[in-house]
Design an enzyme around this catalytic site. Structure first.
Site, PDB file in Angstrom:
ATOM      1  N   GLU A  71     -10.486 -17.046 -39.707  1.00 33.83           N
ATOM      2  CA  GLU A  71     -10.924 -18.440 -39.616  1.00 33.83           C
ATOM      3  C   GLU A  71     -12.391 -18.621 -39.986  1.00 33.83           C
ATOM      4  O   GLU A  71     -12.951 -19.702 -39.811  1.00 33.83           O
ATOM      5  CB  GLU A  71     -10.695 -18.966 -38.191  1.00 33.83           C
ATOM      6  CG  GLU A  71      -9.248 -19.039 -37.758  1.00 33.83           C
ATOM      7  CD  GLU A  71      -8.455 -20.108 -38.482  1.00 33.83           C
ATOM      8  OE1 GLU A  71      -8.970 -20.698 -39.455  1.00 33.83           O
ATOM      9  OE2 GLU A  71      -7.317 -20.362 -38.077  1.00 33.83           O
ATOM     10  N   HIS A  89     -13.230 -21.301 -31.113  1.00 32.00           N
ATOM     11  CA  HIS A  89     -11.851 -21.681 -31.431  1.00 32.00           C
ATOM     12  C   HIS A  89     -10.905 -20.906 -30.526  1.00 32.00           C
ATOM     13  O   HIS A  89     -10.966 -19.672 -30.467  1.00 32.00           O
ATOM     14  CB  HIS A  89     -11.530 -21.379 -32.892  1.00 32.00           C
ATOM     15  CG  HIS A  89     -10.062 -21.383 -33.212  1.00 32.00           C
ATOM     16  ND1 HIS A  89      -9.209 -22.402 -32.811  1.00 32.00           N
ATOM     17  CD2 HIS A  89      -9.288 -20.482 -33.863  1.00 32.00           C
ATOM     18  CE1 HIS A  89      -7.987 -22.130 -33.229  1.00 32.00           C
ATOM     19  NE2 HIS A  89      -8.010 -20.960 -33.852  1.00 32.00           N
TER      20      HIS A  89
END
Length: 210
Positions: A71, A89
């Site tokens: 990510e 996240h």
């Protein structure tokens, strides 16, 4: 505490609080044009400072041998377009529930103002792609948090501690909302009610001295 040490400390907290499971979730923290990010495929409670790679804002590896989180493009897109200095996240349970069933998390509690009010759910895209990065960046505009459809949540802050506390708040708001739906239709605060909270915060009452 170095950037990489911060990632290890908050990675352990994310696991301890049940905000991630397995090797899911990722964190990053920025200093200048350098970004320390959690590595791919490593559980967040098993991180070591040396295992956390450091990249520049274009994603070029500067330090470390491990592969950066898949990510990382999302983290870098956020850094390039906001004043964030940290990104968290997670795949927390209640955040994932709301992200799978709703298009937004409405302000059912005035603490939602700490995240920017309504929390938007970014449109679904495959993890690690530029498309997901763009969707999350759009959902975060003017906000400190966003949910990712059928995925999880992301929060930002001026420090990793601030971003992490935003994640905790986001999960709490999602849990309150989900539990409230089990009882009835949650009341959503109006713009006027939220504005009154802001006004109250800006002009706190003064208590007389004895």
């Amino acid at each position: 505490m170095s950037l990489r040490e911060q990632l290890c400390a908050y990675g352990r907290r994310a696991v301890e609080l049940g905000l991630v499971i397995g090797t899911s979730g990722n964190l990053s923290v920025r200093e200048g044009d350098r970004v320390a990010v959690t590595p791919s495929g490593v559980a967040l409670d098993r991180l070591t400072p040396d295992s956390c790679p450091v990249v520049d804002l274009d994603g070029h590896l500067l330090e470390g041998d491990a592969q950066p989180s898949s990510e990382t493009p999302m983290h870098l897109a956020i850094y390039r377009t906001t004043d964030a200095r940290a990104v968290v996240h997670t795949h927390s349970v209640f955040g994932a529930v709301v992200a799978t069933t709703k298009t937004e998390l409405p302000p059912i509690h005035y603490n939602a103002l700490m995240l920017g009010g309504v929390v938007k759910v970014a449109e679904y895209a495959t993890y690690g792609t530029d498309e997901l990065a763009a969707n999350v960046r759009a959902a975060l505009e003017g906000k400190r948090a966003a949910l990712m459809a059928n995925h999880g949540g992301v929060t930002i802050g001026a420090t990793l501690e601030e971003a992490f506390e935003a994640t905790r708040l986001l999960e709490w708001l999602c849990e309150v909302y989900v539990r409230a739906l089990g009882v009835g239709e949650p009341a959503v605060l109006t713009d006027e009610q939220l504005a009154a909270v802001v006004e109250r915060a800006l002009s706190p009452p003064e208590f007389p001295r004895r």
